[in-house]
Design a protein around this motif. Structure first.
Motif, PDB file in Angstrom:
ATOM      1  N   PRO A   9       0.822  -1.222   0.000  1.00  9.01           N
ATOM      2  CA  PRO A   9       0.000   0.000   0.000  1.00  9.01           C
ATOM      3  C   PRO A   9       0.855   1.272   0.000  1.00  9.01           C
ATOM      4  CG  PRO A   9      -0.891  -1.587   1.558  1.00  9.01           C
ATOM      5  CD  PRO A   9       0.437  -2.131   1.099  1.00  9.01           C
ATOM      6  N   VAL A  10       2.005   1.232   0.677  1.00  8.60           N
ATOM      7  CA  VAL A  10       2.930   2.371   0.693  1.00  8.60           C
ATOM      8  C   VAL A  10       3.509   2.579  -0.701  1.00  8.60           C
ATOM      9  CG1 VAL A  10       5.150   3.198   1.579  1.00  8.60           C
ATOM     10  CG2 VAL A  10       3.509   2.125   3.129  1.00  8.60           C
ATOM     11  N   LYS A  11       3.867   1.490  -1.350  1.00  3.81           N
ATOM     12  CA  LYS A  11       4.424   1.559  -2.704  1.00  3.81           C
ATOM     13  C   LYS A  11       3.436   2.212  -3.664  1.00  3.81           C
ATOM     14  CE  LYS A  11       6.146  -1.330  -6.488  1.00  3.81           C
ATOM     15  NZ  LYS A  11       6.366  -2.715  -6.977  1.00  3.81           N
ATOM     16  N   GLU A  12       2.161   1.828  -3.568  1.00 10.20           N
ATOM     17  CA  GLU A  12       1.144   2.379  -4.466  1.00 10.20           C
ATOM     18  C   GLU A  12       1.016   3.894  -4.303  1.00 10.20           C
ATOM     19  OE1 GLU A  12      -2.427   0.257  -3.665  1.00 10.20           O
ATOM     20  OE2 GLU A  12      -1.647  -1.664  -4.389  1.00 10.20           O
ATOM     21  N   ILE A  13       0.990   4.366  -3.062  1.00  5.40           N
ATOM     22  CA  ILE A  13       0.847   5.801  -2.824  1.00  5.40           C
ATOM     23  C   ILE A  13       2.095   6.553  -3.276  1.00  5.40           C
ATOM     24  CG2 ILE A  13       0.513   7.583  -1.066  1.00  5.40           C
ATOM     25  CD1 ILE A  13      -1.072   5.512   0.563  1.00  5.40           C
ATOM     26  N   GLU A  14       3.273   6.001  -3.038  1.00  7.42           N
ATOM     27  CA  GLU A  14       4.504   6.657  -3.467  1.00  7.42           C
ATOM     28  C   GLU A  14       4.574   6.748  -4.990  1.00  7.42           C
ATOM     29  OE1 GLU A  14       7.700   4.539  -1.570  1.00  7.42           O
ATOM     30  OE2 GLU A  14       7.654   5.862   0.187  1.00  7.42           O
ATOM     31  N   GLU A  15       4.065   5.724  -5.673  1.00  8.48           N
ATOM     32  CA  GLU A  15       4.017   5.771  -7.131  1.00  8.48           C
ATOM     33  C   GLU A  15       3.047   6.844  -7.611  1.00  8.48           C
ATOM     34  OE1 GLU A  15       3.039   1.773  -8.169  1.00  8.48           O
ATOM     35  OE2 GLU A  15       5.132   1.096  -8.204  1.00  8.48           O
ATOM     36  N   GLN A  16       1.929   7.004  -6.916  1.00  6.76           N
ATOM     37  CA  GLN A  16       0.964   8.048  -7.265  1.00  6.76           C
ATOM     38  C   GLN A  16       1.573   9.435  -7.069  1.00  6.76           C
ATOM     39  OE1 GLN A  16      -2.766   7.445  -5.169  1.00  6.76           O
ATOM     40  NE2 GLN A  16      -2.806   5.276  -5.700  1.00  6.76           N
ATOM     41  N   ILE A  17       2.335   9.615  -5.992  1.00  6.53           N
ATOM     42  CA  ILE A  17       3.009  10.900  -5.750  1.00  6.53           C
ATOM     43  C   ILE A  17       4.009  11.193  -6.862  1.00  6.53           C
ATOM     44  CG2 ILE A  17       4.617  12.107  -4.224  1.00  6.53           C
ATOM     45  CD1 ILE A  17       3.274  10.650  -1.869  1.00  6.53           C
ATOM     46  N   ALA A  18       4.775  10.172  -7.256  1.00  8.01           N
ATOM     47  CA  ALA A  18       5.765  10.349  -8.325  1.00  8.01           C
ATOM     48  C   ALA A  18       5.088  10.730  -9.637  1.00  8.01           C
ATOM     49  CB  ALA A  18       6.573   9.069  -8.491  1.00  8.01           C
ATOM     50  N   LYS A  19       3.952  10.087  -9.939  1.00  7.74           N
ATOM     51  CA  LYS A  19       3.215  10.404 -11.174  1.00  7.74           C
ATOM     52  C   LYS A  19       2.654  11.823 -11.132  1.00  7.74           C
ATOM     53  CE  LYS A  19       1.884   5.651 -12.321  1.00  7.74           C
ATOM     54  NZ  LYS A  19       0.767   4.667 -12.412  1.00  7.74           N
ATOM     55  N   ALA A  20       2.148  12.229  -9.977  1.00  7.12           N
ATOM     56  CA  ALA A  20       1.596  13.584  -9.833  1.00  7.12           C
ATOM     57  C   ALA A  20       2.689  14.634 -10.013  1.00  7.12           C
ATOM     58  CB  ALA A  20       0.930  13.727  -8.464  1.00  7.12           C
ATOM     59  N   LEU A  21       3.864  14.383  -9.456  1.00 10.64           N
ATOM     60  CA  LEU A  21       4.981  15.307  -9.613  1.00 10.64           C
ATOM     61  C   LEU A  21       5.432  15.393 -11.067  1.00 10.64           C
ATOM     62  CD1 LEU A  21       7.074  14.348  -6.452  1.00 10.64           C
ATOM     63  CD2 LEU A  21       5.980  16.557  -6.858  1.00 10.64           C
ATOM     64  N   GLN A  22       5.456  14.242 -11.724  1.00 10.16           N
ATOM     65  CA  GLN A  22       5.848  14.208 -13.128  1.00 10.16           C
ATOM     66  C   GLN A  22       4.834  14.963 -13.992  1.00 10.16           C
ATOM     67  OE1 GLN A  22       6.225  10.259 -14.765  1.00 10.16           O
ATOM     68  NE2 GLN A  22       6.960  10.969 -16.739  1.00 10.16           N
ATOM     69  N   LEU A  23       3.543  14.748 -13.714  1.00 10.62           N
ATOM     70  CA  LEU A  23       2.483  15.420 -14.463  1.00 10.62           C
ATOM     71  C   LEU A  23       2.543  16.936 -14.257  1.00 10.62           C
ATOM     72  CD1 LEU A  23       0.018  14.934 -16.284  1.00 10.62           C
ATOM     73  CD2 LEU A  23      -1.390  14.793 -14.222  1.00 10.62           C
ATOM     74  N   GLN A  24       2.817  17.344 -13.031  1.00  8.53           N
ATOM     75  CA  GLN A  24       2.931  18.770 -12.736  1.00  8.53           C
ATOM     76  C   GLN A  24       4.087  19.389 -13.494  1.00  8.53           C
ATOM     77  OE1 GLN A  24       2.408  20.939  -8.638  1.00  8.53           O
ATOM     78  NE2 GLN A  24       4.540  20.256  -8.747  1.00  8.53           N
ATOM     79  N   GLU A  25       5.185  18.657 -13.582  1.00  6.52           N
ATOM     80  CA  GLU A  25       6.356  19.139 -14.294  1.00  6.52           C
ATOM     81  C   GLU A  25       6.094  19.257 -15.793  1.00  6.52           C
ATOM     82  OE1 GLU A  25      10.188  20.488 -14.990  1.00  6.52           O
ATOM     83  OE2 GLU A  25       9.164  20.229 -13.070  1.00  6.52           O
ATOM     84  N   GLU A  26       5.391  18.260 -16.345  1.00  9.31           N
ATOM     85  CA  GLU A  26       5.154  18.227 -17.790  1.00  9.31           C
ATOM     86  C   GLU A  26       4.092  19.219 -18.240  1.00  9.31           C
ATOM     87  OE1 GLU A  26       4.227  14.164 -18.488  1.00  9.31           O
ATOM     88  OE2 GLU A  26       6.321  13.486 -18.455  1.00  9.31           O
ATOM     89  N   THR A  27       3.030  19.367 -17.444  1.00 14.56           N
ATOM     90  CA  THR A  27       1.887  20.191 -17.865  1.00 14.56           C
ATOM     91  C   THR A  27       1.905  21.596 -17.266  1.00 14.56           C
ATOM     92  OG1 THR A  27       0.495  19.407 -16.040  1.00 14.56           O
ATOM     93  CG2 THR A  27       0.486  18.117 -18.095  1.00 14.56           C
TER      94      THR A  27
END
Length: 318
Positions: A9-27
């Motif tokens: 469950p920790v891994k899933e949330i950390e992956e979501q945080i990484a994706k959100a940061l990446q999306l923020q950077e790209e968009t």
């Protein structure tokens, strides 16, 4: 980062945080609120997991591949001012047992501990942290050297047990460990023992007789591993979880039975999630213990040490 099964469950949330940061950077879209909410959920999830850990899960955490090992602690505690000493002056230098002089905030300390190795090649080189008799004899040689110069000894314990091979028994494995127990009980300088991972059987006890014995929060200390206990009692490793509960091997169990002197807290998620904070906490405990113990005379320390260990357990005389 490696994850244990109960950490998914920790891994899933950390992956979501990484994706959100990446999306923020790209968009270039502000996702601060989403990221903050995910971080809040991450903390809550970690708290929920670690407040409800079973004994077996703590055993798994103690073996986490990202968990820092002995030399990482020593290098941090000494700021790299560490001179490793080698050999037992009899057979050879045991790579599973490391030790030498280090400066702890300018104070000379003899550090001794088991080193497992950080990858497959190094684990083979270090014999998976399983010392031979010459490793325990090297440890004793270094302790006597510390006694000669009046310097405290800090032992760092992390081993699945002493090496069980035939050649180790032929060279006196039992005698080497037994002699360490005797000599450590009578050593004139302060001894602080820290269990940072696995504390199995005589392999751990061979450098585990001290004025202060501390366990990190997610470690274990027992006469036998859960897998070996399960193998003996049930002829299968499938009951290792049950064995872990029955052995009462966690830091909390050890403290309740007065077999250790304290529990060193780990960062939320375990020592591997924030190694520097873990090192600093361990350093604080070691310095406080040394300061306290140095106020006593050698005779007082020895008497208290012997009294502590002889009062453990229950026995009867006919």
């Amino acid at each position: 980062m490696d994850y244990l099964d109960f950490e998914l469950p920790v891994k899933e949330i950390e992956e979501q945080i990484a994706k959100a940061l990446q999306l923020q950077e790209e968009t270039k879209v502000d996702m601060t609120a989403t990221i903050d909410e995910l971080k809040r959920r991450l903390i809550e999830t970690r708290k929920h997991i670690h407040e409800n850990l079973t004994a077996w899960q703590r055993v798994q955490l103690s073996r986490h591949p990202n968990r820092p090992y002995t030399l990482a602690y020593i290098n941090y505690l000494t700021g790299g001012k560490f001179l490793e000493l080698h050999g037992d002056r009899g057979v050879k230098d045991d790579k599973a047992m490391v030790g030498g002089w280090g400066l702890l905030d300018g104070k000379g300390v003899m550090f001794i501990g088991q080193q497992k190795g950080i990858n497959t090649k190094m684990r083979q080189y270090r014999n998976f942290g399983m010392a031979n008799p010459e490793g325990y004899r090297k440890a004793l040689r270094l302790m006597k050297m510390a006694e000669k110069f009046g310097k405290p000894v800090v032992t760092i314990i992390d081993t699945p047990g002493a090496y069980p091979g035939l050649e180790a028994e032929e060279r006196g494995q039992g005698e080497a460990i037994a002699r360490n127990l005797l000599e450590m009980s009578m050593l004139k300088v302060p001894i602080i023992c820290i269990i940072i991972g696995e504390g199995a059987s005589g392999g751990a006890l061979g450098i585990g007789v001290g004025d202060r014995v501390y366990m990190l929060e997610n470690t274990w200390y027992s006469v036998i591993s859960p897998e070996s206990c399960s193998s003996i009692l049930w002829r299968s490793w499938n009951f290792k979880e049950k064995a872990a509960e029955a052995l009462k091997l966690t830091a909390k169990d050890m403290l309740e039975h007065k077999l250790i002197d304290g529990i060193i807290p780990e960062p939320l998620g375990g020592a591997h999630t924030d190694q520097e904070t873990t090192f600093e906490t361990v350093k604080r405990y070691i310095k406080a213990a040394i300061e306290e113990l140095e106020k006593l005379s050698p005779e007082e320390r020895i008497n208290q040490r012997i009294e502590k260990f002889t009062s453990m357990g229950v026995y009867a005389e006919d």
